[in-house]
Design a protein around this motif. Structure first.
Motif, short mmCIF file in Angstrom:
data_model
loop_
_atom_site.label_atom_id
_atom_site.label_comp_id
_atom_site.label_asym_id
_atom_site.label_seq_id
_atom_site.Cartn_x
_atom_site.Cartn_y
_atom_site.Cartn_z
N THR A 198 0.85 -1.18 0.00
CA THR A 198 0.00 0.00 0.00
C THR A 198 0.89 1.23 0.00
O THR A 198 2.10 1.15 0.26
CB THR A 198 -0.91 0.03 1.25
N ASP A 200 1.20 3.20 2.23
CA ASP A 200 1.72 3.41 3.58
C ASP A 200 3.16 2.95 3.73
O ASP A 200 3.79 3.21 4.75
CB ASP A 200 0.85 2.67 4.60
N ARG A 312 1.93 10.52 1.95
CA ARG A 312 1.16 9.31 2.24
C ARG A 312 0.50 9.35 3.62
O ARG A 312 -0.52 8.70 3.84
CB ARG A 312 2.03 8.08 2.11
N ARG A 316 -3.32 8.46 4.21
CA ARG A 316 -3.76 7.46 5.18
C ARG A 316 -4.81 8.05 6.12
O ARG A 316 -5.83 7.40 6.42
CB ARG A 316 -2.56 6.94 5.97
N ARG A 320 -8.85 6.92 6.66
CA ARG A 320 -9.39 6.57 7.97
C ARG A 320 -10.64 7.40 8.27
O ARG A 320 -11.62 6.89 8.83
CB ARG A 320 -8.32 6.79 9.04
#
Length: 775
Positions: A198, A200, A312, A316, A320
């Motif tokens: 990903t 992340d 990133r 992220r 969320r």
């Protein structure tokens, strides 16, 4: 006279009695055995008599089906009844098959069908082949390929219009020609998606850790930007993405951003929209910073510091926060999903981008954006709803055509009008850009971008839906096995290209990039473009992206007719229309490459523009495939020159992100193979050589300037010296994905060990041209 005798059995003795000695009285007649219609299970098993009573005289009277009749006439009647029932069921099943188009049958177990099998087999030229599916009774569907495009070995499906489908066909052809397995990994970009699962940037070995899976984990405030830094990237967004992705109201966004402020010196409140806008802007901004940095990126390893995944942590946090809006989406939710698709697409996470678009489409349907906006909304809000919906529609159409996958959005069920782009609409859009002329504004680009993708989708749908009308599946596995059908299919494509041609004639002059001399807009006449001075960058970029997208859509539509040599295409030559379409695909690729080369060597308009890089990668591989398929065509020298220009473009992009340097290396490798095969085809056997890496030479053999011969490059499994005849034989034996067949029958001695593959190395100063070949 022979005497008649009869034998009487009594116990174990038998005595012979003369007829004259028989008693005079008449023996009693034996009573007729009563036929029992049903016998119990115990009597049938022991083969003893059974009376007609229940229970019978047997010891264990068990009859599981006492009502079942077992006489012979009844059995015949039951057989006739069952035969009639089977006949009725077969007729009913046949009617259902004719009426239903939802029952799919895979025509070839080894190939990948529209509904891919769950097994994950080894990646070989045969296993990545192409197949068709049976739909209904006599209808076929053009299948696709399964390939791994990310960090995981898990394969995903791509349709016949995708670049991955074309690469699979080309790889299988190269495997056959060079007698070496040519896996897809050799022609795939080394992006962050190949390194991390990903954006992340969690390595594979960290997947088992709890903290990397916790969606509620927090990031320290020190990891985020300061308010001053955030303002820098937000201003960059309004000058870069905003004029080409018109889904935000700039004035409304700035009011929203100011409302998030807290105490001076404290971080602002989180907002999914602000976070994703900053993340997308950082992809461009950090690419610009990397271009001006003395640090040189690597072409072999793309790490977590790559500009394509800058920001990133904002991405992220946005995801969320969006998780909590799934049940009650808002317009901001749709905007965030669209920008998330942009972010993941530029970071080369193609499937994640597709998923984000599906979420955007479903959220838009929940909000009714596909319908006419309510009349009680302000005019500015109504126009914003239209722009968001049609931008999503165009974006989703572009991605689905690129991947060859089904569409989510549907124009037939849409009552939303196209967005306005007049002066009044521009003044209400919340941004302050210069007016272009009486009829065009900064919103006009969005209108014609939607019109272009509407036209391309219409052609795309008409073309691929008629596949079964031209190929029945009776010859081979795909339409490439049937050259006459392929020729008719090519002629049909010519008849449905009109919407794209009409779109080109409707583009206003203010959105056209000028040409030198008598060069025409959107043409493939190879005339150089003219970048006008004193034109704002946002307008120059609008013009450039609009024309580039046109060439990309055209070359994708023509590319299926680039057919690699095989026994089928050699025995029956392809039609002129099919060859013309293959040339058109190359011509549009040349036009795109020349435009990009001129832009990157004279301006900074495309710095950090990742989608432009992906378009160039698409065009470069199309050029390489064309030369493998048509090495002696009239435009072959120009195509070969354009491949060198594409390498120069990749090197320029490589100053901003490392993935482009890997693309340049791949294209150099393909150029070597192209030149090698071209020399052999021209009969220059003595010059058909490729450089050998000095480290591969034997320790006992002194280093010399000698290059490997063609026999070294393509090892013979039958001890036949390499020559032009051998090359011709290889061409006759080559079974690409264009044709059905099993590569195992071609060269059985070939193994799958790593030392039999072409090993590419990059010693210092070699410019990626060093090779080690098996001896």
């Amino acid at each position: 006279m022979m005497k008649q005798t009869m034998t009487r059995l009594s116990g174990e003795r038998a005595e012979r009695v003369e007829p004259s000695n028989l008693p005079s009285f008449e023996a009693p007649l034996r009573p007729k055995r009563q036929q029992v219609a049903r016998a119990c299970d115990s009597c049938r098993m022991h083969r003893i008599k059974c009376d007609n009573n229940v229970p019978c005289k047997g010891e264990n009277c068990i009859n599981k089906s006492p009502g079942e009749r077992r006489t012979l006439p009844q059995a015949y009647r039951e057989i006739d009844r069952l035969k009639q029932k089977v006949k009725e069921l077969e007729e009913k099943l046949e009617r259902q098959r004719n009426e239903s188009s939802l029952v799919y049958t895979c025509a070839r177990p080894q190939s990948f069908a529209l509904t891919p099998p769950g097994s994950d087999s080894a990646q070989t030229p045969d296993s990545i082949g192409v197949s068709h599916n049976i739909v209904g009774k006599n209808q076929t569907i053009w299948g696709g390929v399964m390939t791994s495009t990310g960090q995981s070995p898990q394969k995903t499906w791509y349709g016949p219009s995708s670049l991955f489908y074309f690469v699979s066909r080309m790889n299988t052809y190269l495997s056959a020609i060079f007698k070496q397995l040519h896996p897809d990994d050799l022609i795939q970009l080394k992006s962050v998606a190949k390194t991390f699962a990903t954006p992340d940037c969690n390595p594979t070995e960290d997947d088992e850790k709890t903290d990397t899976k916790d969606v509620n984990q927090t990031v320290s405030n020190e990891a985020y930007l300061t308010p001053t830094q955030e303002e820098y990237f937000l201003n960059l967004f309004w000058q870069s993405y905003h004029p080409t992705l018109v889904i935000l109201d700039e004035a409304e966004f700035k009011r929203h951003y100011r409302s998030l402020a807290t105490k001076p010196g404290q971080p602002r409140k989180p907002s999914p929209l602000v976070d994703i806008v900053i993340a997308v802007s950082m992809q461009v901004g950090m690419a610009v910073a990397q271009r001006n940095s003395p640090r040189v990126l690597s072409a072999t390893e793309v790490g977590s510091d790559d500009p394509s995944i800058a920001g990133r942590i904002y991405y992220r946090r946005c995801q969320r926060l969006l998780y909590n809006e799934q049940e009650a989406p808002t317009l901001m939710t749709v905007q965030c999903h669209i920008l998330s698709a942009v972010y993941t697409c530029c970071a080369a996470f193609q499937n994640m981008s597709h998923v984000a678009l599906s979420l955007a489409a479903r959220s838009a349907h929940m909000l009714g954006l596909h319908n006419k906006p309510p009349s009680d909304l302000p005019v500015a809000t109504q126009e914003l709803h239209r722009r968001v919906w049609w931008t999503l529609y165009a974006f989703e159409s572009k991605v689905c055509m690129k991947f060859g996958r089904p569409f989510y959005t549907n124009a037939d069920s849409t009552s939303c009008d196209l967005p306005a782009h007049d002066h009044r609409a521009a003044s209400l859009a919340g941004s302050d850009f210069a007016l272009l002329d009486e009829n065009t504004t900064w919103l006009t680009y969005a209108f014609y971008n939607v019109e272009l993708l509407l036209a391309a989708r219409k052609v795309h749908t008409a073309f691929y839906e008629r596949y079964s009308d031209f190929y029945s599946g009776n010859i081979g596995q795909v339409i490439y096995d049937d050259p006459p059908a392929l020729g008719r299919y090519a002629e049909y494509l010519t008849t449905v290209m009109k919407p794209l041609d009409e779109w080109g004639e409707s583009v206003p002059n203010s959105l056209k990039t000028r040409r030198e001399g008598d060069g025409r807009y959107l043409s493939t006449d190879r005339s150089p473009i003219v970048m006008e001075q004193f034109v704002p960058p946002w307008l120059q970029r609008q013009r450039l992206l609009l024309e580039s997208l046109y060439h990309v859509l055209k070359l994708n539509l023509y590319r299926p007719f680039i057919c690699f040599p095989s026994t089928a295409t050699e025995s029956s030559s392809l039609g002129k229309t099919c060859l013309s379409h293959a040339t058109s695909a190359a011509e549009h690729s040349i036009a795109l490459t020349r435009i990009f080369h001129h832009v990157v060597t004279n301006t900074d308009l495309l710095v950090g523009w990742h989608e432009a890089f992906q378009w160039q990668w698409n065009a470069a591989l199309t050029l390489a495939g064309y030369l493998f398929a048509c090495p002696t065509s009239e435009i072959a020298p120009t195509v070969r020159e354009s491949i060198d220009l594409s390498i120069a473009v990749f090197e320029d992009f490589g100053r901003s992100f490392g993935t482009s340097l890997g693309a340049a290396t791949v294209m150099r490798d393909l150029a070597i193979k192209i030149d090698f095969l071209a020399d052999i085809l021209r009969g220059n056997n003595s010059t058909a050589t490729l450089p050998i890496e000095p480290a591969a030479q034997s320790a006992q053999e002194p280093a010399t300037d000698r290059c490997s011969t063609a026999a070294d490059v393509i090892p013979s499994t039958n001890n036949i010296p390499f020559s032009q005849d051998l090359f011709s034989g290889s061409m006759n034996m080559a079974f690409s994905v264009d044709n059905s067949g099993d590569l195992d029958m071609l060269w059985p001695p070939i193994g799958n060990t790593a030392d039999q593959w072409w090993i590419h190395t990059e010693p210092p100063g070699s410019n990626g041209l060093g090779y080690i070949f098996p001896g």
